[in-house]
Every structure is written in C-alpha cells, then in structure tokens.
Design a protein around this motif. Structure first.
Motif, PDB file in Angstrom:
ATOM      1  N   ILE A   1      -4.785  -6.461 -34.123  1.00 47.31           N
ATOM      2  CA  ILE A   1      -4.159  -7.790 -33.963  1.00 47.31           C
ATOM      3  C   ILE A   1      -4.715  -8.495 -32.731  1.00 47.31           C
ATOM      4  N   LEU A   2      -4.896  -7.719 -31.644  1.00 48.77           N
ATOM      5  CA  LEU A   2      -5.489  -8.296 -30.429  1.00 48.77           C
ATOM      6  C   LEU A   2      -6.904  -8.789 -30.713  1.00 48.77           C
ATOM      7  N   GLY A   3      -7.642  -8.064 -31.551  1.00 51.40           N
ATOM      8  CA  GLY A   3      -8.977  -8.495 -31.929  1.00 51.40           C
ATOM      9  C   GLY A   3      -8.964  -9.817 -32.676  1.00 51.40           C
ATOM     10  N   VAL A   4      -7.991  -9.976 -33.574  1.00 52.68           N
ATOM     11  CA  VAL A   4      -7.861 -11.230 -34.312  1.00 52.68           C
ATOM     12  C   VAL A   4      -7.573 -12.385 -33.347  1.00 52.68           C
ATOM     13  N   LEU A   5      -6.601 -12.174 -32.450  1.00 53.39           N
ATOM     14  CA  LEU A   5      -6.266 -13.204 -31.467  1.00 53.39           C
ATOM     15  C   LEU A   5      -7.465 -13.513 -30.554  1.00 53.39           C
ATOM     16  N   SER A   6      -8.214 -12.468 -30.226  1.00 52.81           N
ATOM     17  CA  SER A   6      -9.392 -12.657 -29.356  1.00 52.81           C
ATOM     18  C   SER A   6     -10.466 -13.476 -30.069  1.00 52.81           C
ATOM     19  N   GLY A   7     -10.624 -13.258 -31.369  1.00 54.12           N
ATOM     20  CA  GLY A   7     -11.606 -14.033 -32.119  1.00 54.12           C
ATOM     21  C   GLY A   7     -11.287 -15.513 -32.112  1.00 54.12           C
ATOM     22  N   PHE A   8     -10.023 -15.845 -32.349  1.00 51.91           N
ATOM     23  CA  PHE A   8      -9.619 -17.258 -32.317  1.00 51.91           C
ATOM     24  C   PHE A   8      -9.709 -17.821 -30.898  1.00 51.91           C
ATOM     25  N   SER A   9      -9.397 -17.000 -29.900  1.00 53.17           N
ATOM     26  CA  SER A   9      -9.512 -17.449 -28.506  1.00 53.17           C
ATOM     27  C   SER A   9     -10.967 -17.714 -28.140  1.00 53.17           C
ATOM     28  N   ALA A  10     -11.878 -16.878 -28.644  1.00 57.39           N
ATOM     29  CA  ALA A  10     -13.305 -17.080 -28.383  1.00 57.39           C
ATOM     30  C   ALA A  10     -13.781 -18.416 -28.952  1.00 57.39           C
ATOM     31  N   VAL A  11     -13.340 -18.727 -30.165  1.00 55.31           N
ATOM     32  CA  VAL A  11     -13.701 -20.013 -30.773  1.00 55.31           C
ATOM     33  C   VAL A  11     -13.142 -21.162 -29.941  1.00 55.31           C
ATOM     34  N   ALA A  12     -11.895 -21.014 -29.487  1.00 61.13           N
ATOM     35  CA  ALA A  12     -11.287 -22.054 -28.649  1.00 61.13           C
ATOM     36  C   ALA A  12     -12.079 -22.227 -27.357  1.00 61.13           C
ATOM     37  N   PHE A  13     -12.521 -21.123 -26.768  1.00 55.11           N
ATOM     38  CA  PHE A  13     -13.319 -21.176 -25.537  1.00 55.11           C
ATOM     39  C   PHE A  13     -14.579 -22.008 -25.763  1.00 55.11           C
ATOM     40  N   ILE A  14     -15.308 -21.700 -26.836  1.00 59.25           N
ATOM     41  CA  ILE A  14     -16.570 -22.394 -27.117  1.00 59.25           C
ATOM     42  C   ILE A  14     -16.325 -23.879 -27.347  1.00 59.25           C
ATOM     43  N   LYS A  15     -15.319 -24.204 -28.151  1.00 54.78           N
ATOM     44  CA  LYS A  15     -15.059 -25.606 -28.484  1.00 54.78           C
ATOM     45  C   LYS A  15     -14.611 -26.397 -27.270  1.00 54.78           C
TER      46      LYS A  15
ATOM     47  N   LYS B   1     -14.503   5.617 -18.819  1.00 52.42           N
ATOM     48  CA  LYS B   1     -13.456   6.275 -19.613  1.00 52.42           C
ATOM     49  C   LYS B   1     -13.835   6.245 -21.098  1.00 52.42           C
ATOM     50  N   TYR B   2     -14.040   7.426 -21.647  1.00 54.40           N
ATOM     51  CA  TYR B   2     -14.434   7.525 -23.047  1.00 54.40           C
ATOM     52  C   TYR B   2     -13.310   7.088 -23.977  1.00 54.40           C
ATOM     53  N   GLU B   3     -12.068   7.264 -23.548  1.00 52.67           N
ATOM     54  CA  GLU B   3     -10.924   6.954 -24.409  1.00 52.67           C
ATOM     55  C   GLU B   3     -10.839   5.482 -24.788  1.00 52.67           C
ATOM     56  N   ILE B   4     -11.499   4.641 -24.015  1.00 54.53           N
ATOM     57  CA  ILE B   4     -11.418   3.201 -24.274  1.00 54.53           C
ATOM     58  C   ILE B   4     -12.322   2.782 -25.425  1.00 54.53           C
ATOM     59  N   VAL B   5     -13.258   3.653 -25.832  1.00 56.88           N
ATOM     60  CA  VAL B   5     -14.279   3.266 -26.802  1.00 56.88           C
ATOM     61  C   VAL B   5     -13.674   2.902 -28.150  1.00 56.88           C
ATOM     62  N   LEU B   6     -12.786   3.725 -28.680  1.00 60.63           N
ATOM     63  CA  LEU B   6     -12.232   3.460 -30.009  1.00 60.63           C
ATOM     64  C   LEU B   6     -11.434   2.150 -30.052  1.00 60.63           C
ATOM     65  N   PRO B   7     -10.502   1.896 -29.124  1.00 62.40           N
ATOM     66  CA  PRO B   7      -9.794   0.608 -29.149  1.00 62.40           C
ATOM     67  C   PRO B   7     -10.713  -0.594 -28.980  1.00 62.40           C
ATOM     68  N   ILE B   8     -11.687  -0.509 -28.066  1.00 66.76           N
ATOM     69  CA  ILE B   8     -12.553  -1.662 -27.858  1.00 66.76           C
ATOM     70  C   ILE B   8     -13.466  -1.880 -29.057  1.00 66.76           C
ATOM     71  N   MET B   9     -13.861  -0.795 -29.736  1.00 66.70           N
ATOM     72  CA  MET B   9     -14.643  -0.955 -30.971  1.00 66.70           C
ATOM     73  C   MET B   9     -13.822  -1.707 -32.015  1.00 66.70           C
ATOM     74  N   PHE B  10     -12.585  -1.305 -32.176  1.00 67.59           N
ATOM     75  CA  PHE B  10     -11.690  -1.965 -33.136  1.00 67.59           C
ATOM     76  C   PHE B  10     -11.562  -3.447 -32.818  1.00 67.59           C
ATOM     77  N   ALA B  11     -11.258  -3.747 -31.557  1.00 61.22           N
ATOM     78  CA  ALA B  11     -10.965  -5.120 -31.176  1.00 61.22           C
ATOM     79  C   ALA B  11     -12.226  -5.981 -31.106  1.00 61.22           C
ATOM     80  N   ALA B  12     -13.310  -5.455 -30.537  1.00 63.81           N
ATOM     81  CA  ALA B  12     -14.528  -6.251 -30.350  1.00 63.81           C
ATOM     82  C   ALA B  12     -15.170  -6.617 -31.683  1.00 63.81           C
ATOM     83  N   VAL B  13     -15.248  -5.651 -32.587  1.00 64.29           N
ATOM     84  CA  VAL B  13     -15.846  -5.934 -33.900  1.00 64.29           C
ATOM     85  C   VAL B  13     -14.976  -6.919 -34.668  1.00 64.29           C
ATOM     86  N   THR B  14     -13.667  -6.724 -34.601  1.00 63.83           N
ATOM     87  CA  THR B  14     -12.751  -7.651 -35.284  1.00 63.83           C
ATOM     88  C   THR B  14     -12.876  -9.058 -34.714  1.00 63.83           C
TER      89      THR B  14
END
Length: 625
Positions: free
Chosen positions: A278-292, A439-452
């Motif tokens: 869900i954070l990834g989805v919100l981040s995607g829309f926020s990224a578009v807002a940033f660019i615009k 921290k290796y533990e951060i890889v899975l969450p950031i993969m989920f969010a960044a790709v999304t």
C-alpha cells in the motif's frame, strides 16, 4: 630594403619543417602530452601482454579517483558555504541578544545564493538553466557521450552556492553529473571511441553517486539503470572499478559511517508486506505529484524569463527568496541537511514537519532548480518519501501495534519508494538503501514498495523526472539510444541479403565444414519454402563440436528457434533494443505475410548506421537531412 639571402631562406624552411613536425606530434594530446608519450605507454602495455580491456580499467580508476576527490571537496564546500551564510548570521544575532529574530532574515540567504548563481551563469558560464542528468542521458543517447569539458567546474560552483545558501535542490545529482563530465572529458582527451566514451561517462556518474552515498554497488546500478540504460558485461567492469575507487577516496576523507543512522529493523510479520505494498502505491502517486508540481513551477519561471520583464540573472533570486520564506517554518526543505530524514527514520519527527516537508519539498525543489538555481531532485524525492513513510507508518503502527514495525521503518522504505517512482530506477534505490543502512532485512520491504511505486508511477504518468524535459526537446531515450532518431529509421535501411543460410535438413558435417571456412558467427536455418526456422550460433557450434557423435544430425536438430524476429515493417529502434538486452550478433528479418527469411540485421552494422544518422539530427532531435 633588406632581403633574405639563400642561407636565410633555407634556415626559414628548416624552422617551418621543425614547427610542423612539432605540431603533428602535439596536436592530438596538447603540448604537455606529445604523441611519443602515448606510443611509449602503448609499447609498455603491449609488453605486459595484458588483455585489451585492462589498460582501460586504469583509465576508469583515474576517473573514479578524480570524481571521488571532487565529491569530497564538493561536500566540504557546501558545509563551508552553509556555515558562512547561516552560522555567522545566527552567531551575530546571538551575540547581540536577538537570537530569536534571526530566522526572519532566512529568505535573504537563498535569495543571495540565487542571485550569485544567476550572475555567474549569465556573465561567466554564459549558459542557460538546465537539468544536469537529462543532459548526461542525452549525451549518451545522441552525442556519443560527449559533454562540454569545463562544465564540471561551472556545475560544482553553482551547486555549492545554491545548496549551501539554502536552495531546495540536492547534492547527489550534481556530483553525479560532475563525475559524468569528468569521464567524458578524459575520453575526449584520449580520443576514445563513442562506446568507450559512454562507458567513461558512466564511470564518472557511478563514482559520483557512490561517493555521496557511500554506496559503490548502488552507484554502479545508477549508472547502468539511469544513465546508460546498458546492462551488457563490457560496460560493467570499468564502472564497478570506478565506483569502488570513488567510494574509497570519499571514505578516506569523510569516514565510513552510513549516510542515514537508521535503528535496528526487523520484519515483524509477513502481514506487513501488505502495508508496504500500500505504501508503494501511495509512493507511486506521490512520485507523479512530485514530477508534475516541479515542472508546473519550472514552466512558470520559463514564461517569466521569456517575457523579459526581469533580467535573467535576477530570476534565481526570486526562487531562492520564496524557498527561504517556506524554510522559516520548515527548515527541512533546505538542501544542505538530511536532519529531517534522520528524525523520520528514527521515528522522532513531529507530524507538523512530516506534513509540511511532504507538501512543500517538491515546491521548493521547483522554486530553486526551476528558477535557474542548481541542485538535484534525488534528495528532494527522498525527503518527500521519508515524510510519506513516516506518516503512513505512524498511522499503521497506531492501528496495528502488535504486528507492524515502528514508523521509522516505513519512513526508510517510503524514502526509497518515492525516489524509485520519480527516477524510475527501483534497482538503484534498493541497492543504495541496503548499503546506506547496512541492514539486509530492509531488502524485501523496499523491493515490494519500490517496484510497486515504479509500476504505479509509470502507468499513471509516462514521464520520469529526466525524460519529461528530454521529450519536451523532442528527444526520446531508452536502452542508451535516442529512440526519437532510431524509430524513424526503417529496418530495411540496414538489411543485409548476403549471409550463410542452411536448409533445415542440412547435415551437421557440412555445417561444421562451413564453420571452419567462414568468418560469420551466426547462421540462419530455413525450410524448403524459405520460411525461417531458427539460427545456429557459436553456442550451438560448441555444443555440436563437443559431442562425440554427430552422424545423423541435421540443422533442425540443434538450431535455436527461440530468437527475436524482425519484420520488413520494423524500425531500427526495435533491433537496437534487442541488441542491447541480448547477446545477439545478428537478427533475422522475416516477411509478415509468408514468414520467409528476406535478410538479416547485424549488430555492428545497425549501430554504425544509427550513429551516422545521429549526425543528421539537430540538438532538439529534428532531422535536417
């Protein structure tokens, strides 16, 4: 009147001959690097019996070392300018007992920085405001990796002044651009081929970003994913070497501590991955807002500049002044500090600052850079993402405290996710966050969010931060090529009809015999009607020669049928994309109606023709053939 004697004339001719010889020796490398030095170096390297790529690695090391050193100077100069402008002002007010009032003079500081940058660009650099990374990407795709040699000096000065005086840009992109210019400059001095030039440009960009973030692997991926768009092995080794050297130099002076001091992180429950999605989805829309938001502000400043109501050198001061006004209440928007990110990652930032920096960070970035100031959008995107993650994490942890991490973990992931959406570079962000946190533990969450976030941003808005300005200039890029040029070239213009072709029933013995008597490395297989069946490459030949028994085998038994196929209606950009992402020496061109093989396109021929055509295109991408 005095006249030359014959002796004087002979002396004059001899002097002219000597002068001409000296010119010939020095014209390629300057007076201080005559030709014989190059020849001596070449003989020395040949005597070592090294692979031809090894000497190039030494050049990559030099680029990495130089970029790392400049990154250190860049870092220290920003701190120095910040101290001069902010520290001295605050100190003088504290000495007079008026310490609480000094903040109301803050807008003057970024305005002064903008004025200095405006005057410098107008009268010294004599250049128009532009986007650094976009210019680098354009040079890779459309200008053989060539960048103006001394732009690194101008970019360093303007970025140091703009960021140090409180501008809203970040320091990461400028130093990556400076590194790219250094790599390009070295390549131009040594007269390398366009491919080598592009690789050196990537070496400098990688070393620059790696030096800033203390993240060599992330720097490599940044150069490959964002700058070059080239994942081939030939570019990988020198970029890795340059990135590591740049990081080593930076660590030698600035230390080895992580960029962000994040707390210990663990994935409390697998259910958390839903929240990271869900954070990834919100981040995607926020990224578009940033660019615009960024480009809406920039276009307003462009209109102001084109109306000539104000001198061009004064416009960056207006952007700085407005940035400073916002900075009175939200100092986290200033580009010289990461403090707001550190607090968000630790979970100690107030909701007021989380909301304020999230809303105003793209605005201040647009006000500073869009008005003609200097800086990058990497750090602004990270700040916006950290604020989004901090808010989202606080809310989620408040509702589900037993199986969610604290807000700091979400701030860290949000920081990467929004940046990935803005830059369209998820792999770069994943690796940088892993390196800066350790921290290796951060890889899975950031993969989920960044790709999304990247997918959402790409579906919602086709432009990234850099491709927007390039397409506005009429330049479409991708895979390290200028798509706006290649997509206008028919595949038939590079079609070859002389190639080695076998019937599907050709015996293996005959194929081996021809293999030993031809220089071609790819052979094409057709059926009796001329329909395309597959290819035989060196890989298939090695397999065939390694087998003890080849009797009875025919071409159809071992040809590779899983290869990309081009058609007579295809454009050159399609072929170049296949060549960039796959190890193909040649590709078949097939008739759409009959499936008959009508010709082939070779890797070297396609790229050579593409680069020749680039010379017929103007700077804005329009043809003037």
């Amino acid at each position: 009147m005095w006249r030359f004697s014959n002796q004087n004339k002979a002396w004059k001719r001899k002097a002219l001959v000597l002068l001409l010889q000296f010119y010939r020796k020095t014209r390629n490398f300057g007076i201080f690097a005559p030709e014989f030095i190059k020849l001596t170096l070449q003989k020395f390297l040949i005597s070592l019996n090294l692979n031809q790529d090894v000497p190039f690695l030494f050049v990559a090391i030099a680029v990495g070392w130089g970029t790392g050193l400049i990154a250190v100077i860049f870092h220290d100069l920003i701190d120095f300018v910040h101290f001069i402008f902010f520290g001295s002002l605050k100190g003088s007010f504290e000495l007079t007992g008026l310490g609480e009032y000094w903040m109301f003079l803050i807008p003057i500081l970024p305005a002064a920085g903008g004025l200095i940058v405006g005057l410098y660009n107008t009268y010294i650099a004599k250049s128009k405001p532009g986007h650094g990374l976009a210019a680098v990407i354009k040079a890779v795709a459309q200008n053989e990796g060539k960048l103006p040699r001394w732009d690194w000096l101008h970019r360093t000065f303007t970025s140091v002044i703009s960021i140090g005086t409180g501008g809203g840009g970040g320091r990461e992109a400028p130093i990556a651009q400076v590194g790219a210019i250094i790599g390009s400059m070295v390549g131009q001095i040594l007269r390398f081929s366009p491919d080598r030039m592009r690789t050196l440009l990537g070496c400098g960009a990688a070393a620059g970003l790696a030096s800033v973030f203390n993240a060599p692997i992330g720097g490599v991926m940044f150069a490959i994913e964002v700058i070059l768009g080239d994942f081939t092995v030939k570019t990988f080794s020198p970029i890795v070497v340059a990135s590591v050297i740049g990081t080593v130099v930076s660590r030698s002076f600035l230390g080895n501590s992580p960029t962000f001091q994040s707390p210990d992180y663990t994935l409390v429950s697998n259910i958390e991955l839903i929240f990271y999605f869900i954070l990834g989805v919100l981040s995607g829309f926020s990224a578009v807002a940033f660019i615009k938001v960024f480009y809406i502000i920039e276009e307003k400043f462009i209109e102001l500049r084109e109306r000539h109501t104000l001198p061009p050198w004064a416009i960056p001061a207006i952007g700085g002044l407005l940035t400073g006004v916002i900075g009175i209440w939200f100092p986290g928007v200033f580009g010289y500090t990461y403090e707001v990110i550190d607090k968000a990652v630790k979970g100690t930032e107030s909701w007021t600052n989380l909301i304020g920096v999230y809303v105003f960070k793209p605005i201040t970035a647009g006000l500073t850079i869009g008005s003609g100031g200097s800086g990058g959008t990497f750090a602004p995107a990270m700040k916006m993402g950290a604020m989004l993650g901090g808010m989202f994490g606080s809310l989620v942890h408040f509702i589900f405290p037993t199986f969610t991490a604290t807000s700091g973990a979400y701030a860290l992931v949000g920081m990467g996710a929004v940046t990935a959406g803005v830059m369209r570079a998820p792999l770069t962000v994943i690796l940088i966050l892993f390196e800066v946190t350790g921290k290796y533990e951060i890889v899975l969450p950031i993969m989920f969010a960044a790709v999304t976030a990247t997918l959402i941003a790409r579906v919602s808005y086709r432009h990234s931060m850099e491709t927007y300005v390039l397409e506005k200039e009429g330049v479409r890029v991708g895979y390290g090529i200028a798509l706006s040029v290649a997509e206008n070239i028919s595949i038939l213009e590079v079609l070859r009809t002389n190639f080695v072709q076998f019937s599907e029933v050709t015996r293996a013995e005959k194929i081996i015999n021809i293999f030993h008597n031809t220089s071609d490395t790819t052979y094409f297989v057709t059926n009796e009607a001329g329909g395309f069946r597959g290819v035989i490459t060196l890989d298939e030949m090695r397999l065939l020669l390694s087998e003890g028994m080849i009797a009875g085998l025919i071409a159809e038994d071992f040809c590779n049928k899983e290869v990309p196929v081009l058609y007579e209606t295809s454009r050159l950009d399609e072929a170049l994309k296949y060549f960039e992402i796959g190890d193909y020496d040649a590709l078949p061109v097939v008739s759409k109606k009959t499936n008959k093989l009508i010709g082939i396109v070779k890797h070297d021929t396609a790229f050579a023709y593409y680069r020749r055509q680039l010379k017929f295109y103007s700077e804005d991408g329009t043809s003037f053939k």
